[in-house]
Write a protein that holds these residues in place. Structure first.
Motif, PDB file in Angstrom:
ATOM      1  N   THR A 287       0.838  -1.192   0.000  1.00  0.00           N
ATOM      2  CA  THR A 287       0.000   0.000   0.000  1.00  0.00           C
ATOM      3  C   THR A 287       0.872   1.240   0.000  1.00  0.00           C
ATOM      4  N   LEU A 288       0.493   2.182  -0.874  1.00  0.00           N
ATOM      5  CA  LEU A 288       1.153   3.482  -0.838  1.00  0.00           C
ATOM      6  C   LEU A 288       0.305   4.399   0.029  1.00  0.00           C
ATOM      7  N   PHE A 289       0.976   5.168   0.879  1.00  0.00           N
ATOM      8  CA  PHE A 289       0.233   6.141   1.687  1.00  0.00           C
ATOM      9  C   PHE A 289       0.759   7.537   1.398  1.00  0.00           C
ATOM     10  N   TRP A 290      -0.097   8.523   1.569  1.00  0.00           N
ATOM     11  CA  TRP A 290       0.338   9.916   1.493  1.00  0.00           C
ATOM     12  C   TRP A 290       0.627  10.419   2.909  1.00  0.00           C
ATOM     13  N   GLU A 291      -0.299  10.111   3.834  1.00  0.00           N
ATOM     14  CA  GLU A 291      -0.105  10.462   5.245  1.00  0.00           C
ATOM     15  C   GLU A 291      -0.436   9.225   6.061  1.00  0.00           C
ATOM     16  N   GLU A 292       0.503   8.307   6.112  1.00  0.00           N
ATOM     17  CA  GLU A 292       0.211   6.987   6.668  1.00  0.00           C
ATOM     18  C   GLU A 292      -0.356   7.056   8.077  1.00  0.00           C
ATOM     19  N   GLU A 293       0.201   7.924   8.893  1.00  0.00           N
ATOM     20  CA  GLU A 293      -0.241   7.968  10.290  1.00  0.00           C
ATOM     21  C   GLU A 293      -1.731   8.287  10.389  1.00  0.00           C
ATOM     22  N   MET A 294      -2.170   9.323   9.661  1.00  0.00           N
ATOM     23  CA  MET A 294      -3.571   9.721   9.746  1.00  0.00           C
ATOM     24  C   MET A 294      -4.492   8.685   9.092  1.00  0.00           C
ATOM     25  N   GLU A 295      -3.970   7.997   8.090  1.00  0.00           N
ATOM     26  CA  GLU A 295      -4.807   7.062   7.356  1.00  0.00           C
ATOM     27  C   GLU A 295      -4.955   5.713   8.064  1.00  0.00           C
ATOM     28  N   THR A 296      -4.091   5.492   9.060  1.00  0.00           N
ATOM     29  CA  THR A 296      -4.139   4.181   9.730  1.00  0.00           C
ATOM     30  C   THR A 296      -4.329   4.324  11.243  1.00  0.00           C
ATOM     31  N   LEU A 297      -4.853   5.466  11.668  1.00  0.00           N
ATOM     32  CA  LEU A 297      -5.061   5.682  13.113  1.00  0.00           C
ATOM     33  C   LEU A 297      -6.040   4.656  13.683  1.00  0.00           C
ATOM     34  N   PRO A 298      -5.756   4.182  14.904  1.00  0.00           N
ATOM     35  CA  PRO A 298      -6.786   3.386  15.571  1.00  0.00           C
ATOM     36  C   PRO A 298      -8.015   4.268  15.795  1.00  0.00           C
ATOM     37  N   ARG A 299      -9.207   3.658  15.822  1.00  0.00           N
ATOM     38  CA  ARG A 299     -10.446   4.440  15.880  1.00  0.00           C
ATOM     39  C   ARG A 299     -10.481   5.397  17.078  1.00  0.00           C
ATOM     40  N   ALA A 300     -10.010   4.949  18.227  1.00  0.00           N
ATOM     41  CA  ALA A 300     -10.058   5.816  19.412  1.00  0.00           C
ATOM     42  C   ALA A 300      -9.241   7.087  19.190  1.00  0.00           C
TER      43      ALA A 300
ATOM     44  N   LYS B  44     -28.009  14.197   0.266  1.00  0.00           N
ATOM     45  CA  LYS B  44     -29.086  13.547  -0.496  1.00  0.00           C
ATOM     46  C   LYS B  44     -28.592  12.308  -1.248  1.00  0.00           C
ATOM     47  N   ASP B  45     -27.356  11.947  -1.058  1.00  0.00           N
ATOM     48  CA  ASP B  45     -26.828  10.710  -1.644  1.00  0.00           C
ATOM     49  C   ASP B  45     -27.121   9.545  -0.703  1.00  0.00           C
ATOM     50  N   ILE B  46     -27.560   8.445  -1.271  1.00  0.00           N
ATOM     51  CA  ILE B  46     -27.864   7.254  -0.478  1.00  0.00           C
ATOM     52  C   ILE B  46     -26.633   6.334  -0.483  1.00  0.00           C
ATOM     53  N   SER B  47     -26.191   5.961   0.691  1.00  0.00           N
ATOM     54  CA  SER B  47     -25.025   5.081   0.791  1.00  0.00           C
ATOM     55  C   SER B  47     -25.067   4.323   2.116  1.00  0.00           C
ATOM     56  N   ARG B  48     -23.955   3.677   2.439  1.00  0.00           N
ATOM     57  CA  ARG B  48     -23.849   2.869   3.655  1.00  0.00           C
ATOM     58  C   ARG B  48     -22.393   2.935   4.071  1.00  0.00           C
ATOM     59  N   LEU B  49     -22.137   2.923   5.372  1.00  0.00           N
ATOM     60  CA  LEU B  49     -20.747   2.990   5.843  1.00  0.00           C
ATOM     61  C   LEU B  49     -20.262   1.595   6.220  1.00  0.00           C
ATOM     62  N   ILE B  50     -19.037   1.281   5.815  1.00  0.00           N
ATOM     63  CA  ILE B  50     -18.439  -0.032   6.097  1.00  0.00           C
ATOM     64  C   ILE B  50     -17.296   0.198   7.076  1.00  0.00           C
ATOM     65  N   TYR B  51     -17.412  -0.378   8.281  1.00  0.00           N
ATOM     66  CA  TYR B  51     -16.416  -0.100   9.322  1.00  0.00           C
ATOM     67  C   TYR B  51     -15.283  -1.108   9.394  1.00  0.00           C
ATOM     68  N   GLU B  52     -15.430  -2.267   8.712  1.00  0.00           N
ATOM     69  CA  GLU B  52     -14.354  -3.265   8.800  1.00  0.00           C
ATOM     70  C   GLU B  52     -13.057  -2.678   8.230  1.00  0.00           C
ATOM     71  N   THR B  53     -11.956  -3.060   8.838  1.00  0.00           N
ATOM     72  CA  THR B  53     -10.670  -2.574   8.347  1.00  0.00           C
ATOM     73  C   THR B  53     -10.414  -3.140   6.957  1.00  0.00           C
ATOM     74  N   CYS B  54      -9.873  -2.282   6.128  1.00  0.00           N
ATOM     75  CA  CYS B  54      -9.666  -2.647   4.721  1.00  0.00           C
ATOM     76  C   CYS B  54      -8.346  -3.396   4.571  1.00  0.00           C
ATOM     77  N   GLU B  55      -8.264  -4.217   3.525  1.00  0.00           N
ATOM     78  CA  GLU B  55      -7.015  -4.934   3.219  1.00  0.00           C
ATOM     79  C   GLU B  55      -5.838  -4.001   3.025  1.00  0.00           C
ATOM     80  N   CYS B  56      -6.119  -2.772   2.603  1.00  0.00           N
ATOM     81  CA  CYS B  56      -5.032  -1.837   2.319  1.00  0.00           C
ATOM     82  C   CYS B  56      -4.383  -1.330   3.607  1.00  0.00           C
ATOM     83  N   GLY B  57      -5.034  -1.593   4.751  1.00  0.00           N
ATOM     84  CA  GLY B  57      -4.461  -1.160   6.017  1.00  0.00           C
ATOM     85  C   GLY B  57      -5.037   0.148   6.523  1.00  0.00           C
ATOM     86  N   ARG B  58      -5.809   0.835   5.682  1.00  0.00           N
ATOM     87  CA  ARG B  58      -6.411   2.094   6.148  1.00  0.00           C
ATOM     88  C   ARG B  58      -7.530   1.776   7.127  1.00  0.00           C
ATOM     89  N   THR B  59      -7.574   2.551   8.205  1.00  0.00           N
ATOM     90  CA  THR B  59      -8.628   2.349   9.188  1.00  0.00           C
ATOM     91  C   THR B  59      -9.823   3.253   8.905  1.00  0.00           C
TER      92      THR B  59
END
Lengths: 436, 143
Positions: free
Chosen positions: A3-16, A304-319
């Motif tokens: 995985t390439l990151f631009w700001e790895e720390e912010m992109e992989t922070l634990p949820r808390a 007004k966009d209809i969507s759904r949020l997916i909370y599982e951690t992604c394979e790319c490592g982003r949280t």
């Protein structure tokens, strides 16, 4: 795949950790907006909520929503939180009744935006070595310039080719060795078909990835564009009211959902009818609060966009939480060749045309890969003339007025009175025959 | 000296002309002359009938968009040059023809030319000045 990151720390922070940053930013934002923007203050006062009441992220639900109408009422700059001398750029998108909705950016906002756009492109595997072919329109629309500065920030080479002149675009792709295409998905398909007409084999191009957004597209379209252009196609999400492109971005590892850049944008899913926040994993209307924007922050903006949020951690490592592809709208907005069109805007033009009755219907089709829109207008006795020329002048005038207001070419067709179906209650204004 | 003409909006779909003529037939209305102007998207049917008011009413009741326009009916000898002589007068008076159509009456001796001009008053004056025979609505119906 690494995985390439631009700001790895912010992109992989634990949820808390992420949530504590979000809360700090949210409280700061609400306090600032309450102090500086009267319309926000009035709405909060009316709802009986003070900035001090925001003690946790769930307190966000106490704040009133912001809707497109609020932007219109405060047109053009009424919701800006900084003096105009600090605003260095404005963008605008079409409004529902003729007036555009205007957003503004400070120098720092543009830095944030280009950084997030660079983050989005990195998500798609783009690196400084890439040659980025930016076919998003340059201008008031946030797509062109937003993507442009992100690509520069990343350090890639940008070709600011903008939209149109498809044959020249293909020549440039061949000669400049474009490796990344930024475009609406329908324009990407248009490029592919034009290549086929010209006998250009995409396998001989340097293109390897396409970042497509600004209009809804399906998995079928993804397969088609990937196969026709011999690339990997990824989805990008954004809207000018929240920032522009770079609010959420699909990663290369999984083609399920776009990572929302939650350190800057706080998403919620609500029930569009009741406004209640829905539990994680529910399908509903997407609502955004900006956490870091200066000139034009927005609180609980109903997309007004209809969507759904997916909370599982992604394979790319982003949280970062992912939003599913937008599956629909809670309103009747249409996107025609990348331009937002509300039936009410068409109605506005028709009502301003003498003799036109409020009976009309929009018929949208996809011919080849291009969207076409026809406006059927009933001919009233007042409108009717026994001279062909008069009726043709009338249809031309309506077409020109619509083009001037919306920037969309349409075909006006005169039809007999009462031939447009009257439905019980809300009239069916739109027939969308596109299979997206 | 003007004649009332019925104009009907025709959406470009099959069967509309048939429905209009059926509506008029049911009401016992006789069509003396007609023309259809068509574009790729719509058409305009223009009719001279024996009962304008009733024709308008039954067509409106049938859901059609109907208008009444004044036209000029010129009677000429049914011979070579008949139309040309009328147009020469109109051309000299610098009047434009919006549209026209024609029919030959039962006896076969005279032709009737139906005109819509951009300036109807001046057209009437010019035609009468050159002693053309202009017909009234009643005269057309009694031909």
């Amino acid at each position: 795949m690494d995985t390439l990151f631009w700001e790895e720390e912010m992109e992989t922070l634990p949820r808390a950790g992420l949530e504590s940053i979000q809360l700090r930013r949210l409280r700061h934002l609400v306090a600032r907006v309450y102090k500086t923007v009267a319309p926000y203050r009035e709405k909060m006062d009316a709802a009986g909520v003070k900035p001090e009441d925001i003690q946790s992220l769930s307190d966000l639900a106490k704040l009133p929503f912001t809707v497109k109408e609020d932007l219109r009422e405060n047109y053009p700059f009424g919701l800006f939180t900084v003096p105009m001398e600090e605003v260095v750029r404005v963008h605008a998108s079409s409004g529902t009744t003729g007036k555009p909705t205007v957003v503004g950016y400070t120098k720092k906002d543009l830095e944030t935006w280009s950084g997030l756009m660079a983050r989005a492109l990195t998500c798609a595997g783009v690196t400084p070595k890439d040659m980025i072919h930016n076919s998003y329109g340059y201008g008031l629309f946030t797509g062109g310039l937003g993507a442009h500065y992100g690509a520069e920030r990343l350090g890639a080479t940008v070709i600011p080719v903008s939209g149109g002149n498809t044959k020249r675009q293909i020549t440039i792709m061949q000669d400049f060795c474009s490796s990344v295409l930024l475009a609406t998905p329908s324009y990407a398909l248009n490029l592919a078909d034009t290549m086929a007409d010209l006998g250009v084999d995409p396998a001989h191009l340097s293109l390897r990835v396409g970042v497509f957004g600004a209009e809804p597209w399906s998995e079928n379209m993804r397969e088609e564009v990937e196969q026709k252009l011999n690339i990997k196609a990824v989805d990008i999400y954004g809207l000018s009211e929240v920032m522009g492109p770079g609010v959420a971005m699909e990663c290369l590892q999984t083609s399920r959902g776009m990572h929302i850049f939650e350190d800057h944008f706080l998403p919620e899913i609500i029930d569009p009818d009741t406004g209640e926040v829905l539990p994680p994993g529910s399908v509903g209307e997407l609502v955004f609060t900006t956490l870091t924007k200066e000139a034009f922050p927005i609180i609980r903006y109903r997309t007004k966009d209809i969507s759904r949020l997916i909370y599982e951690t992604c394979e790319c490592g982003r949280t970062l939480v992912r939003m599913e592809k937008v599956t629909g709208r809670t309103d009747d907005m249409l996107i025609i060749r990348g331009v937002n069109v509300f039936p009410s805007q068409i109605e506005h033009v028709l009502m301003g045309t003498e003799g036109v009755e409020p009976h009309y219907q929009l018929v949208v089709n996809r011919e080849g890969n291009l969207d076409t829109m026809a406006v059927d207008v009933e001919v009233s006795e007042q409108l009717f003339s026994d001279e062909v020329r008069q009726l043709e002048n009338l249809t031309r005038k309506i077409q020109t007025d619509i083009k001037d207001l919306l920037g969309v070419t349409c075909k006006v067709r005169l039809v007999e009175p009462r031939s447009i179906q009257r439905s019980e209650g809300k009239a069916q204004r739109v027939i969308d025959n596109r299979k997206i | 000296m003007r004649v009332e003409q019925i104009a009907v909006f025709l959406e470009n779909k099959s069967g509309r002309l048939a429905e209009i003529t059926a509506t008029l037939a049911t009401a016992g209305i006789n069509i003396r002359a007609l023309s259809v102007a068509d574009t790729s998207d719509f058409g305009i049917l223009r009719l001279i009938v024996d009962d304008v008011e009733q024709a308008k009413q039954v067509l409106k009741d049938g859901g059609f968009t109907v208008g009444i326009t004044n036209v000029i009916a010129v009677e000429v000898d049914d011979r070579s040059g008949g139309l040309a002589s009328v147009l020469k007068t109109i051309d000299h008076a610098e009047i434009n023809v919006e549209y026209m159509y024609a029919f030959v009456n039962n006896s076969g001796e005279n032709a009737v030319l139906i005109f819509r001009f951009d300036d109807m008053d001046r057209a009437i004056a010019a035609l009468q000045g050159d002693r053309f025979s202009l017909l009234s609505g009643e005269q057309i119906c009694s031909l």
